[in-house]
Design an enzyme around this catalytic site. Sequence first.
Site, PDB file in Angstrom:
ATOM      1  N   ASN A   7       0.850  -1.189   0.000  1.00 56.81           N
ATOM      2  CA  ASN A   7       0.000   0.000   0.000  1.00 56.81           C
ATOM      3  C   ASN A   7       0.890   1.245   0.000  1.00 56.81           C
ATOM      4  OD1 ASN A   7      -1.507   2.222   1.024  1.00 56.81           O
ATOM      5  ND2 ASN A   7      -3.100   0.793   1.652  1.00 56.81           N
ATOM      6  N   ASP A   9      -0.014   4.500  -0.178  1.00 66.33           N
ATOM      7  CA  ASP A   9      -0.644   5.778   0.199  1.00 66.33           C
ATOM      8  C   ASP A   9       0.265   6.678   1.024  1.00 66.33           C
ATOM      9  OD1 ASP A   9      -2.963   4.926  -0.998  1.00 66.33           O
ATOM     10  OD2 ASP A   9      -3.836   4.174   0.852  1.00 66.33           O
ATOM     11  N   HIS A  10       1.022   6.069   1.936  1.00 64.98           N
ATOM     12  CA  HIS A  10       1.838   6.895   2.833  1.00 64.98           C
ATOM     13  C   HIS A  10       2.978   7.605   2.109  1.00 64.98           C
ATOM     14  CE1 HIS A  10      -0.441   6.001   6.278  1.00 64.98           C
ATOM     15  NE2 HIS A  10      -0.112   4.734   6.344  1.00 64.98           N
ATOM     16  N   ARG A  18       4.341  18.434   2.153  1.00 63.13           N
ATOM     17  CA  ARG A  18       5.158  19.544   1.682  1.00 63.13           C
ATOM     18  C   ARG A  18       4.573  20.215   0.437  1.00 63.13           C
ATOM     19  NH1 ARG A  18      10.494  21.414   1.875  1.00 63.13           N
ATOM     20  NH2 ARG A  18      10.227  20.960   4.081  1.00 63.13           N
ATOM     21  N   HIS A  47      -5.303   4.005  -2.246  1.00 64.73           N
ATOM     22  CA  HIS A  47      -6.637   4.443  -1.806  1.00 64.73           C
ATOM     23  C   HIS A  47      -6.876   5.873  -2.297  1.00 64.73           C
ATOM     24  CE1 HIS A  47      -9.480   4.872   1.964  1.00 64.73           C
ATOM     25  NE2 HIS A  47     -10.057   5.262   0.841  1.00 64.73           N
ATOM     26  N   ARG A  49      -9.009   8.698  -1.821  1.00 61.42           N
ATOM     27  CA  ARG A  49     -10.017   9.142  -0.865  1.00 61.42           C
ATOM     28  C   ARG A  49     -10.826  10.296  -1.431  1.00 61.42           C
ATOM     29  NH1 ARG A  49      -9.263   7.746   4.695  1.00 61.42           N
ATOM     30  NH2 ARG A  49     -10.732   9.444   5.020  1.00 61.42           N
ATOM     31  N   ARG A  53      -6.729  13.225   0.598  1.00 60.68           N
ATOM     32  CA  ARG A  53      -5.720  13.626   1.602  1.00 60.68           C
ATOM     33  C   ARG A  53      -4.326  13.105   1.282  1.00 60.68           C
ATOM     34  NH1 ARG A  53      -7.516  10.421   6.949  1.00 60.68           N
ATOM     35  NH2 ARG A  53      -9.339  11.693   6.585  1.00 60.68           N
ATOM     36  N   HIS A  54      -4.231  12.005   0.542  1.00 59.77           N
ATOM     37  CA  HIS A  54      -2.885  11.562   0.129  1.00 59.77           C
ATOM     38  C   HIS A  54      -2.801  11.372  -1.380  1.00 59.77           C
ATOM     39  CE1 HIS A  54      -4.988   7.828   1.028  1.00 59.77           C
ATOM     40  NE2 HIS A  54      -4.766   7.891   2.306  1.00 59.77           N
ATOM     41  N   GLU A  74      -8.360   0.961  -3.454  1.00 60.91           N
ATOM     42  CA  GLU A  74      -9.274   1.039  -2.313  1.00 60.91           C
ATOM     43  C   GLU A  74     -10.134   2.271  -2.497  1.00 60.91           C
ATOM     44  OE1 GLU A  74      -7.001   1.286   1.243  1.00 60.91           O
ATOM     45  OE2 GLU A  74      -6.225  -0.735   1.051  1.00 60.91           O
ATOM     46  N   THR A 104     -18.282  -0.585  10.851  1.00 59.73           N
ATOM     47  CA  THR A 104     -18.767  -1.457  11.934  1.00 59.73           C
ATOM     48  C   THR A 104     -17.883  -1.264  13.163  1.00 59.73           C
ATOM     49  OG1 THR A 104     -17.402  -3.238  11.112  1.00 59.73           O
ATOM     50  CG2 THR A 104     -19.675  -3.214  10.374  1.00 59.73           C
ATOM     51  N   THR A 105     -18.181  -2.046  14.199  1.00 63.16           N
ATOM     52  CA  THR A 105     -17.494  -1.873  15.494  1.00 63.16           C
ATOM     53  C   THR A 105     -15.983  -1.739  15.388  1.00 63.16           C
ATOM     54  OG1 THR A 105     -18.322  -4.134  15.630  1.00 63.16           O
ATOM     55  CG2 THR A 105     -18.754  -2.683  17.508  1.00 63.16           C
ATOM     56  N   GLU A 155     -11.314  -8.753   2.314  1.00 66.10           N
ATOM     57  CA  GLU A 155     -10.040  -8.477   2.976  1.00 66.10           C
ATOM     58  C   GLU A 155     -10.349  -8.384   4.459  1.00 66.10           C
ATOM     59  OE1 GLU A 155      -7.380  -5.504   1.368  1.00 66.10           O
ATOM     60  OE2 GLU A 155      -6.671  -5.004   3.390  1.00 66.10           O
ATOM     61  N   HIS A 196      -4.008  -4.497   7.450  1.00 68.14           N
ATOM     62  CA  HIS A 196      -4.106  -3.348   8.356  1.00 68.14           C
ATOM     63  C   HIS A 196      -3.289  -3.591   9.623  1.00 68.14           C
ATOM     64  CE1 HIS A 196      -5.937   0.615   9.020  1.00 68.14           C
ATOM     65  NE2 HIS A 196      -5.545   0.357  10.251  1.00 68.14           N
ATOM     66  N   GLY A 197      -2.309  -2.748   9.803  1.00 67.69           N
ATOM     67  CA  GLY A 197      -1.506  -2.786  11.031  1.00 67.69           C
ATOM     68  C   GLY A 197      -0.488  -3.914  11.086  1.00 67.69           C
ATOM     69  N   GLY A 218       1.091  -1.380   4.390  1.00 72.61           N
ATOM     70  CA  GLY A 218       1.563  -0.065   3.993  1.00 72.61           C
ATOM     71  C   GLY A 218       2.451   0.609   5.023  1.00 72.61           C
ATOM     72  N   HIS A 219       1.861   0.960   6.159  1.00 76.94           N
ATOM     73  CA  HIS A 219       2.551   1.819   7.124  1.00 76.94           C
ATOM     74  C   HIS A 219       3.920   1.274   7.533  1.00 76.94           C
ATOM     75  CE1 HIS A 219       2.705   4.931  10.247  1.00 76.94           C
ATOM     76  NE2 HIS A 219       3.416   4.022  10.879  1.00 76.94           N
TER      77      HIS A 219
HETATM   78  N1  PXP Z   1      -5.969  -2.701   3.826  1.00 77.54           N
HETATM   79  C1  PXP Z   1      -6.834  -1.669   3.848  1.00 77.54           C
HETATM   80  C2  PXP Z   1      -8.212  -1.886   3.331  1.00 77.54           C
HETATM   81  C3  PXP Z   1      -6.442  -0.409   4.325  1.00 77.54           C
HETATM   82  O1  PXP Z   1      -7.313   0.616   4.328  1.00 77.54           O
HETATM   83  C4  PXP Z   1      -5.123  -0.236   4.779  1.00 77.54           C
HETATM   84  C5  PXP Z   1      -4.674   1.088   5.304  1.00 77.54           C
HETATM   85  O2  PXP Z   1      -4.667   2.035   4.318  1.00 77.54           O
HETATM   86  C6  PXP Z   1      -4.249  -1.340   4.711  1.00 77.54           C
HETATM   87  C7  PXP Z   1      -4.705  -2.557   4.254  1.00 77.54           C
HETATM   88  C8  PXP Z   1      -2.813  -1.223   5.120  1.00 77.54           C
HETATM   89  O3  PXP Z   1      -2.732  -0.913   6.480  1.00 77.54           O
HETATM   90  P1  PXP Z   1      -1.323  -0.486   7.070  1.00 77.54           P
HETATM   91  O4  PXP Z   1      -0.952   0.806   6.444  1.00 77.54           O
HETATM   92  O5  PXP Z   1      -1.595  -0.372   8.547  1.00 77.54           O
HETATM   93  O6  PXP Z   1      -0.355  -1.574   6.741  1.00 77.54           O
END
Ligand code: PXP
Length: 246
Positions: A7, A9-10, A18, A47, A49, A53-54, A74, A104-105, A155, A196-197, A218-219
Amino acid sequence: MLKLGVNIDHVATLREARYRGQAGGEPDPVKAALIAEGAGALGITAHLREDRRHLQDADLFGLRKAVTTRLNLEMALVPEILEIALRVRPDVVCLVPESRAEITTEGGLDVAGQLDRVRFYREKLNAAGIEVSLFVDPEPAQIAASHEVGAQFIELHTGAYAHQYHRKQARNDEIQRLSAAARQAHGLGLLVNAGHGLNTENLPLIHLVPHLIELNIGHHLVSRSIEIGLAGAVREMLAAMAGYPG
Ligand code: PXP
């Protein structure tokens, strides 16, 4: 073999910090995508958005031209972004929540709460030859709903697992929930991704979750790239993913 989708995006987040509102600028998400592919990533995730934003529209068109593996877009359930997706034609679209009402939750898309709306997007995208994935929490009702609306993939949202990683009982419970959701989805004929994460520390226990095809990360990769470069971060993650039993 478990595939890695990167991913990017970052990379755009850093550039926008900048160069917001200006053309060009660095770092370039398209260059990052090519480095990730060169290091062994089998997909690129981006993604677009509604608030931009990115990632910007031009990045997405640039990625479509440059990416030779699989481009995963995404997007939220937003008509404007659907129209762009139909023009860009990514290989797959992952529908994600952006507004509070769709979440959701734990933070996945509330498919069960908006069956007709999700089905409408799924049909439009599939009709254009784009596969559809739904980013959902590992909850039985959301998996059943994903099957009901005709998605090809889900996913699984691994955010709760990643968040609980340093609490042994809670993280084991999350692995059980992810595993049950993956089995349920597989039984219904859905293909299963996760993300995610995730990072190299919490990745080993993900090997316990069956039926996974791709992880979207991604992150951690962008963070680690500051220390060892993006290609090195991708290779390090691929090493952590190797030997997945399926
Ligand atoms: N999958 C989806 C659907 C996401 O929205 C994200 C975050 O943008 C990721 C995966 C990747 O998450 P991370 O940046 O925490 O690795």
